[in-house]
Write an enzyme that holds these catalytic residues in place. Structure first.
Site, short mmCIF file in Angstrom:
data_model
loop_
_atom_site.label_atom_id
_atom_site.label_comp_id
_atom_site.label_asym_id
_atom_site.label_seq_id
_atom_site.Cartn_x
_atom_site.Cartn_y
_atom_site.Cartn_z
CE LYS A 172 35.83 40.53 35.18
NZ LYS A 172 35.73 40.81 36.63
CE LYS B 248 33.08 38.02 43.63
NZ LYS B 248 34.19 38.68 42.90
#
Length: 353
Positions: A163, A262
């Protein structure tokens, strides 16, 4: 043909083994809704709704999606005769949005159909791979990051996603990446560079990432196009992609090199497979992203990653990465950097709820 005779919903809530921290949210516990769809013969198909407690990732929430599944979607499906699982998406098309709620039930229907045919789900959808390379997301503050990466490498992962935000130390990240040349490192910005000067993102172009995911906001197509034209590192989009139409817009805007698949965000198998076909024709690379999910969702994602068009390593961690106990049996295990797909019908795992 399958008649949908019943649908059940089960709440699952567990603490994470350690907090999952992004610029958008700190996740310390996870609640999902597990869906069980049954046919007249008593066969069961399983799905998992991956909405979060609050609308930090999408507008859907655990509470809202549960209402939509129980009160809106389930009545549309009960007692219906389906020739193909894609018909569930057609029945749900009258309901606006609510992609994660739709996906959870539709995924269960696809699992049910694969079990009715006695084949693994990955074969039912056209997959060809018997094992899937494992990739993990490593989060943490700068002081912990190097140690967390070492632990992931020691566990056999060969693709690690970090991240990042404008506050991240690009020099530290470059040192970490160059010290582990055998590892493919992805970066995920979660839109945190929105409103920032391009030079702030360019500081990460020399780190050595295989891609940078979602540097700008969902609708900031021009910002992504400009970044893509000025960077050597491929630009990947995640939150921007809610439908096939978004992917077509992305290509028209020349805003991306790679996309994250997704199913929860796209609304289920039917729309996701349309996106896969389109990206194949447009030569857009793909990988399968995770949602801090349990084993049911992960099993569906493993089947998706088995498609020959999906070539990049996705978010596939061992069951014990997030959870002390997963909700599937056997639990999903990473061995020698890979997860072996089950040969059992459907998703290949028993449900423990």
């Amino acid at each position: 043909m399958a008649v949908i005779a019943g649908i059940e919903f089960h709440k699952v809530k567990q603490p994470l083994k350690q907090p999952f921290i992004t610029v958008l949210q700190k996740v310390e516990q996870r609640e999902v809704t597990v869906v069980i769809v049954r046919d007249l013969e008593g066969r069961e198909g399983y799905g998992e709704c991956v909405a979060f407690d609050t609308p930090w990732y999408t507008e859907e929430t655990v509470t809202g999606s549960r209402f939509v599944m129980e009160q809106v979607l389930a009545p549309l499906l009960i007692d219906e005769q389906l020739e193909h699982p894609a018909e569930a998406a057609r029945l749900f098309s009258t309901v606006k949005g609510n992609h994660m709620a739709k996906a959870a039930i539709e995924m269960a229907v696809w699992d049910l159909f694969a079990k009715r045919q006695g084949v693994p789900l990955y074969e039912f959808v056209g997959g060809i791979s018997g094992s899937i390379p494992a990739g993990v997301v490593v989060a943490g503050k700068s002081d912990d990051l190097s140690e967390n990466v070492s632990v992931a490498i020691g566990s056999g992962y060969r693709r690690i996603k970090l991240k990042i935000s404008p506050d991240s130390d690009a020099a530290l990240l470059k040192k970490l990446v160059t010290s582990n040349p055998e590892i493919s490192f992805y970066a995920d910005a979660n839109g945190s560079f929105s409103g920032r000067a391009l030079k702030e993102l360019l500081a990460f172009d020399q780190v050595g990432f295989a891609l940078i995911e979602q540097p700008y906001g969902e609708q900031q197509w021009d910002a992504h196009r400009i970044a893509r034209s000025n960077m050597a590192t491929p630009i990947c989009l995640d939150e921007s992609i809610h439908s096939l139409e978004d992917v077509k817009r992305m290509v028209k805007k020349q805003a991306v090199d790679i996309i994250v698949l997704k199913m929860g965000r796209l609304g289920g198998w039917t729309e996701t497979l349309k996106v896969v076909d389109f990206c194949k024709n447009e030569q857009i690379e793909m990988w399968v992203g995770g949602m801090i999910e349990f084993g049911v969702s992960k099993a569906h994602n493993l089947a998706l990653a088995s498609l020959p068009e999906v070539k990049l390593t996705g978010d596939f961690s061992d069951s014990n990465h997030f959870w002390r106990t997963d909700i599937v049996s056997p639990e999903i295990r990473v061995e020698n950097g890979e997860i072996k797909l089950s040969a059992s019908p459907g998703i290949g795992y028993e449900l423990k709820v």
